[in-house]
Design a protein around this motif. Sequence first.
Motif, PDB file in Angstrom:
ATOM      1  N   UNK A 154     121.460  34.846  30.003  1.00 37.95           N
ATOM      2  CA  UNK A 154     121.863  33.683  29.215  1.00 37.95           C
ATOM      3  C   UNK A 154     121.182  32.409  29.697  1.00 37.95           C
ATOM      4  N   UNK A 155     120.816  32.384  30.978  1.00 35.75           N
ATOM      5  CA  UNK A 155     120.189  31.180  31.535  1.00 35.75           C
ATOM      6  C   UNK A 155     118.888  30.836  30.806  1.00 35.75           C
ATOM      7  N   UNK A 156     118.196  31.857  30.294  1.00 33.95           N
ATOM      8  CA  UNK A 156     116.955  31.590  29.548  1.00 33.95           C
ATOM      9  C   UNK A 156     117.259  30.940  28.197  1.00 33.95           C
ATOM     10  N   UNK A 157     118.394  31.304  27.616  1.00 38.32           N
ATOM     11  CA  UNK A 157     118.796  30.674  26.354  1.00 38.32           C
ATOM     12  C   UNK A 157     119.171  29.220  26.607  1.00 38.32           C
ATOM     13  N   UNK A 158     119.893  28.973  27.695  1.00 37.15           N
ATOM     14  CA  UNK A 158     120.273  27.612  28.060  1.00 37.15           C
ATOM     15  C   UNK A 158     119.029  26.752  28.255  1.00 37.15           C
ATOM     16  N   UNK A 159     118.063  27.257  29.010  1.00 37.35           N
ATOM     17  CA  UNK A 159     116.829  26.516  29.255  1.00 37.35           C
ATOM     18  C   UNK A 159     116.094  26.227  27.948  1.00 37.35           C
ATOM     19  N   UNK A 160     116.065  27.231  27.073  1.00 35.06           N
ATOM     20  CA  UNK A 160     115.386  27.067  25.785  1.00 35.06           C
ATOM     21  C   UNK A 160     116.029  25.939  24.973  1.00 35.06           C
ATOM     22  N   UNK A 161     117.350  25.916  24.925  1.00 38.25           N
ATOM     23  CA  UNK A 161     118.054  24.889  24.156  1.00 38.25           C
ATOM     24  C   UNK A 161     117.824  23.511  24.749  1.00 38.25           C
ATOM     25  N   UNK A 162     117.935  23.390  26.070  1.00 36.86           N
ATOM     26  CA  UNK A 162     117.768  22.094  26.713  1.00 36.86           C
ATOM     27  C   UNK A 162     116.363  21.530  26.506  1.00 36.86           C
ATOM     28  N   UNK A 163     115.363  22.401  26.480  1.00 40.94           N
ATOM     29  CA  UNK A 163     113.974  21.957  26.360  1.00 40.94           C
ATOM     30  C   UNK A 163     113.585  21.641  24.919  1.00 40.94           C
ATOM     31  N   UNK A 164     114.178  22.347  23.953  1.00 47.02           N
ATOM     32  CA  UNK A 164     113.702  22.228  22.566  1.00 47.02           C
ATOM     33  C   UNK A 164     114.578  21.368  21.661  1.00 47.02           C
ATOM     34  N   UNK A 165     115.747  20.934  22.137  1.00 37.79           N
ATOM     35  CA  UNK A 165     116.574  20.100  21.272  1.00 37.79           C
ATOM     36  C   UNK A 165     115.880  18.772  21.008  1.00 37.79           C
ATOM     37  N   UNK A 166     115.962  18.243  19.782  1.00 38.26           N
ATOM     38  CA  UNK A 166     115.278  16.978  19.447  1.00 38.26           C
ATOM     39  C   UNK A 166     115.877  15.771  20.181  1.00 38.26           C
ATOM     40  N   UNK A 167     115.212  14.650  20.052  1.00 33.77           N
ATOM     41  CA  UNK A 167     115.553  13.449  20.822  1.00 33.77           C
ATOM     42  C   UNK A 167     116.965  12.941  20.571  1.00 33.77           C
ATOM     43  N   UNK A 168     117.503  13.184  19.381  1.00 35.52           N
ATOM     44  CA  UNK A 168     118.834  12.671  19.073  1.00 35.52           C
ATOM     45  C   UNK A 168     119.918  13.300  19.941  1.00 35.52           C
ATOM     46  N   UNK A 169     119.611  14.403  20.624  1.00 37.32           N
ATOM     47  CA  UNK A 169     120.571  15.042  21.528  1.00 37.32           C
ATOM     48  C   UNK A 169     120.328  14.663  22.989  1.00 37.32           C
ATOM     49  N   UNK A 170     119.425  13.718  23.201  1.00 39.47           N
ATOM     50  CA  UNK A 170     119.012  13.403  24.563  1.00 39.47           C
ATOM     51  C   UNK A 170     120.174  12.918  25.432  1.00 39.47           C
ATOM     52  N   UNK A 171     121.099  12.155  24.831  1.00 46.22           N
ATOM     53  CA  UNK A 171     122.231  11.615  25.607  1.00 46.22           C
ATOM     54  C   UNK A 171     123.087  12.742  26.183  1.00 46.22           C
ATOM     55  N   UNK A 172     123.380  13.748  25.365  1.00 45.14           N
ATOM     56  CA  UNK A 172     124.194  14.872  25.825  1.00 45.14           C
ATOM     57  C   UNK A 172     123.472  15.683  26.887  1.00 45.14           C
ATOM     58  N   UNK A 173     122.191  15.908  26.692  1.00 40.67           N
ATOM     59  CA  UNK A 173     121.413  16.697  27.647  1.00 40.67           C
ATOM     60  C   UNK A 173     121.299  15.961  28.979  1.00 40.67           C
ATOM     61  N   UNK A 174     121.094  14.634  28.905  1.00 42.07           N
ATOM     62  CA  UNK A 174     121.002  13.839  30.136  1.00 42.07           C
ATOM     63  C   UNK A 174     122.321  13.882  30.899  1.00 42.07           C
ATOM     64  N   UNK A 175     123.422  13.833  30.158  1.00 41.19           N
ATOM     65  CA  UNK A 175     124.741  13.907  30.791  1.00 41.19           C
ATOM     66  C   UNK A 175     124.944  15.241  31.491  1.00 41.19           C
TER      67      UNK A 175
END
Length: 218
Positions: A154-175
Amino acid sequence: MDVESSFSHVALPIFDGENYDLWAVRMESYLEALDLWEAVEEDYEIAQLPNNPTVAQVKNHKERKTKKAKACLFAGVSKTIFTRIMTLQTASEIWNYLKEEYAGDARIRSMQVLNLIREFKLQRLKESETAKQYADKLLGIVNKVRLLGTEFPDSRIVQKILVTMPEKYEASIASLENTNDLSQITLAEVLHALQAQEQRRMMRQEVAVEDAFLANNS
């Protein structure tokens, strides 16, 4: 009603020629629940017989299980598949035929895995998709890889999501990055954070629409 009788009323998984690996997992589980899986395996062992059973009792016990397992396999395939296996005599023969015919050899399965991993790497969130829909799409690909016998954490799926989500999700990813050890974060935690941001954005949009409506009608 005992467990076996109850489970016999559960709908059989039906194989129509597609997604063999998924069907095989479900059918094996179904036969195991009915205590019939041993009749499919080549090394058949007779169990739960009386002390010092006669040859006739052993034969009868084995034949009953074999016939039940064979009936389940016949009922668990489409009419097209049934015409290919109807002349086979035992549950073991039927199972092995389906596996050889539809599972593919090691080389074919290896190519399937490579194609699925390539598909996984190419995935990106579409404008019309939510984070949950995107994650479900990735999981669908990953589960096919796993069914083919290849590990995919599952860690590979997590990494994929964190890397490919567009800029509008940046606040959540940074948190998430600031408050969690990224090597330990779960897929559920990532989805919860991204969905929470989507809900907040949706609420702000609804408020903006209401304010505009009130302004135009004041």
